[in-house]
Enzyme design. Sequence first.
Site, PDB file in Angstrom:
ATOM      1  N   HIS A  49       0.874  -1.176   0.000  1.00 40.03           N
ATOM      2  CA  HIS A  49       0.000   0.000   0.000  1.00 40.03           C
ATOM      3  C   HIS A  49       0.905   1.218   0.000  1.00 40.03           C
ATOM      4  CE1 HIS A  49      -3.654   2.323   0.731  1.00 40.03           C
ATOM      5  NE2 HIS A  49      -2.826   3.141   1.387  1.00 40.03           N
ATOM      6  N   CYS A  50       0.762   2.054  -1.002  1.00 38.79           N
ATOM      7  CA  CYS A  50       1.657   3.201  -1.158  1.00 38.79           C
ATOM      8  C   CYS A  50       0.996   4.470  -0.625  1.00 38.79           C
ATOM      9  CB  CYS A  50       2.008   3.378  -2.629  1.00 38.79           C
ATOM     10  SG  CYS A  50       3.130   4.759  -2.913  1.00 38.79           S
ATOM     11  N   PRO A  51       1.586   5.103   0.370  1.00 43.65           N
ATOM     12  CA  PRO A  51       1.003   6.346   0.886  1.00 43.65           C
ATOM     13  C   PRO A  51       1.154   7.512  -0.092  1.00 43.65           C
ATOM     14  CG  PRO A  51       3.048   5.838   2.025  1.00 43.65           C
ATOM     15  CD  PRO A  51       2.764   4.681   1.126  1.00 43.65           C
ATOM     16  N   ASN A  55      -3.058   4.433  -2.478  1.00 46.10           N
ATOM     17  CA  ASN A  55      -3.706   3.271  -3.083  1.00 46.10           C
ATOM     18  C   ASN A  55      -2.781   2.065  -2.961  1.00 46.10           C
ATOM     19  OD1 ASN A  55      -5.663   1.845  -4.401  1.00 46.10           O
ATOM     20  ND2 ASN A  55      -5.261   2.729  -6.412  1.00 46.10           N
TER      21      ASN A  55
END
Length: 167
Positions: A49-51, A55
């Site tokens: 999960h990429c901040p 997403n």
Amino acid sequence: GKNEEQSMVTPQVPSSIQMRRCGYCLVKQPMRARHCRLCQHCVRRYDHHCPWIENCVGEKNHPLFIVYLSVQLVVLLWGGHVAWSGLHFEQSWDWLQHNALLLGSFLLISIFTIVVLLLLVSHLYLISCNTTTWEFMSHHRISYLRQSELENPFDQGVLLNLWRFFC
């Protein structure tokens, strides 16, 4: 022909591995899928999960994430070049007062460039091994990797891994 092609694509994992049911969505998860607690849904071939993009990075958007990191690196390199070209060094306190903001910007851009470059290189390495960030970090906790005789049952060689990922 189709079964033979399917067996070449499907990695060899122990037959004792059962398809899991997600404890949150109650959906049957294929291998390499994981439920993201932040997004509240299951993601096929979950990477992380990429901040930055707010997403999950998974099967459908992982190549776009690599493009995103590449474009971000190019923009940071360009910004670093512009900041550096504006600096004209002199040995006086007056010069430092007038160029402190530009010098600080260059240093901040340099730090971000190093971070993005390291992220891009690490993702390209993982792609060349056909593994995800989640599998790399949690290898000991994932049942189909823990029980596999191979170190990475998905690895098909660097060139084929890169070809399948990008093409």
